[in-house]
Design a protein around this motif. Structure first.
Motif, PDB file in Angstrom:
ATOM      1  N   ASP A  67      42.276  43.705  41.550  1.00 40.84           N
ATOM      2  CA  ASP A  67      41.162  43.451  40.646  1.00 40.84           C
ATOM      3  C   ASP A  67      40.723  44.790  40.082  1.00 40.84           C
ATOM      4  O   ASP A  67      40.409  45.726  40.826  1.00 40.84           O
ATOM      5  N   MET A  68      40.716  44.912  38.770  1.00 43.37           N
ATOM      6  CA  MET A  68      40.348  46.177  38.152  1.00 43.37           C
ATOM      7  C   MET A  68      38.936  46.604  38.524  1.00 43.37           C
ATOM      8  O   MET A  68      38.609  47.800  38.512  1.00 43.37           O
ATOM      9  N   ALA A  69      38.088  45.647  38.896  1.00 50.20           N
ATOM     10  CA  ALA A  69      36.717  45.988  39.284  1.00 50.20           C
ATOM     11  C   ALA A  69      36.671  46.813  40.558  1.00 50.20           C
ATOM     12  O   ALA A  69      35.654  47.438  40.848  1.00 50.20           O
ATOM     13  N   PRO A  74      37.079  50.676  35.990  1.00 48.24           N
ATOM     14  CA  PRO A  74      37.883  49.496  35.660  1.00 48.24           C
ATOM     15  C   PRO A  74      38.556  49.577  34.295  1.00 48.24           C
ATOM     16  O   PRO A  74      39.699  49.137  34.147  1.00 48.24           O
ATOM     17  N   ARG A  78      42.461  49.298  33.651  1.00 51.02           N
ATOM     18  CA  ARG A  78      42.920  48.194  32.800  1.00 51.02           C
ATOM     19  C   ARG A  78      43.860  48.705  31.710  1.00 51.02           C
ATOM     20  O   ARG A  78      44.935  48.131  31.478  1.00 51.02           O
ATOM     21  N   ASP A  86      41.130  41.401  34.316  1.00 52.12           N
ATOM     22  CA  ASP A  86      40.952  42.227  35.514  1.00 52.12           C
ATOM     23  C   ASP A  86      41.932  41.938  36.642  1.00 52.12           C
ATOM     24  O   ASP A  86      42.015  42.731  37.583  1.00 52.12           O
ATOM     25  N   ASN A 119      38.309  35.890  36.354  1.00 53.16           N
ATOM     26  CA  ASN A 119      37.600  36.782  35.437  1.00 53.16           C
ATOM     27  C   ASN A 119      36.210  36.246  35.099  1.00 53.16           C
ATOM     28  O   ASN A 119      35.345  37.002  34.650  1.00 53.16           O
ATOM     29  N   SER A 123      31.259  40.502  38.218  1.00 48.77           N
ATOM     30  CA  SER A 123      31.613  41.694  38.992  1.00 48.77           C
ATOM     31  C   SER A 123      30.370  42.528  39.253  1.00 48.77           C
ATOM     32  O   SER A 123      29.443  42.555  38.436  1.00 48.77           O
TER      33      SER A 123
END
Length: 321
Positions: A67-69, A74, A78, A86, A119, A123
């Protein structure tokens, strides 16, 4: 766990993309994934090969997402991976259903799983690991009863994978440090632990030691009976002695754990493991070796090392209940 160190940028900052080396950021992520892949491969073999003997068994797919979070920035992560959302594949354990499908290469973007678009979940900002944990919980819940689960990719491709029974434990890589710990549900190992450079069977010895703590319920047992030095020493010895059983059922040389201590011990015995609550590395190697004749006899006669039936416990698992 937070993945590789990626330059952080707060919501109020404007990222100066001229100063961001996206290729370097991607290499950092891929280097992290290389170590994580080894951990997931080894962990999968251990939990799959020993599922017959574990008290807690769950359905497993071998798939791990990212998860990019969970990154420091992020947006940089990404862009480095070329994602629009994400969520993407982190690793698939070798030999797992996700791996055998051939549809889950690292960094392939996922937009929906089990009918849900993660998504859409809010977040908490950079370094938010909770949302990813929630996604993995959803995967586990969706395959209860060993049902199949559907994944929708960003390129409109759809893949459905089944699950198989595995011992209940997750494996997580820390982006720094040399620690190796187990908390009852997870095995967590730092990316700088020297055993990542050892032979796979030796590295598997380290992972098996931590996994043994989870399978034998040591965290809960110590919670009930107090973390006295004597109690910790007994659980550590028990985990060491279970190592070759777990390795043998996973298809590894059961002496891999012994070789781990022989290689790591002389230089590392004063660090992570060596204190008065642990035996010395040479003693630990001897305890492992002492289990092997029984293991080899069982494999010769039964084709497996049934530790649920034949392993001698150091502690009474019901003590304190």
């Amino acid at each position: 766990m937070a993945a590789p160190a990626v330059p952080a940028a707060s919501a109020r900052d404007t990222i100066n993309w001229d100063k961001i080396d996206l290729a370097a950021e991607r290499r950092a992520i891929e280097n992290y994934q290389k170590y994580d892949q080894l951990l997931q491969n080894v962990g999968w073999k251990l939990v799959r090969g020993n599922a017959e003997f574990c008290d807690r068994v769950i359905p497993g797919t071998g798939l791990q997402l990212q998860d990019m979070a969970s990154y420091g920035s992020p947006e940089i992560a990404r862009r480095a991976l070329g994602l629009s959302g994400d969520f993407a594949v982190q690793t698939v354990a070798k030999g797992s259903p996700a791996d055998l499908s051939g549809n889950f290469p690292s960094n392939r973007e996922i937009v929906r799983l089990a009918g849900t678009n993660p998504n859409d979940w809010e977040s908490q900002g950079p370094f938010d690991w909770q949302r990813l944990a929630r996604v993995h919980d959803l995967i586990d819940a969706s395959v209860q009863g060993y049902d199949a689960i559907q994944f929708d990719f960003h390129d409109n491709y759809v893949s459905v994978i089944a699950s198989v029974p595995v011992c209940a434990s997750r494996f997580e890589l820390m982006g720094e440090g040399q620690k190796a710990v187990a908390d009852g549900n997870r095995v967590v190992i730092g990316i700088e632990f020297p055993a990542f450079q050892y032979e796979e069977a030796e590295f598997a010895g380290l992972v098996a030691h931590e996994l043994a703590h989870n399978l034998l319920g040591h965290t809960a047992w110590l919670d009930r009976n107090k973390r006295k030095r004597r109690n910790i020493r007994r659980t550590e010895r028990e985990a060491d002695r279970l190592i070759p059983w777990l390795l043998a059922n996973a298809g590894y040389d059961p002496r891999g754990g012994k070789r781990f201590f022989e290689k790591w011990g002389p230089g590392g015995d004063g660090g992570l493991f060596r204190n008065r609550s642990h035996d010395g590395w040479d003693e630990r190697a001897e305890f492992i070796e002492a289990e092997i004749p029984q293991i080899e006899a069982l494999i010769a006669s039964e084709g497996k090392a049934d530790w649920r039936t034949h392993f001698r416990r150091e502690v009474d698992p019901d003590q304190g209940l």
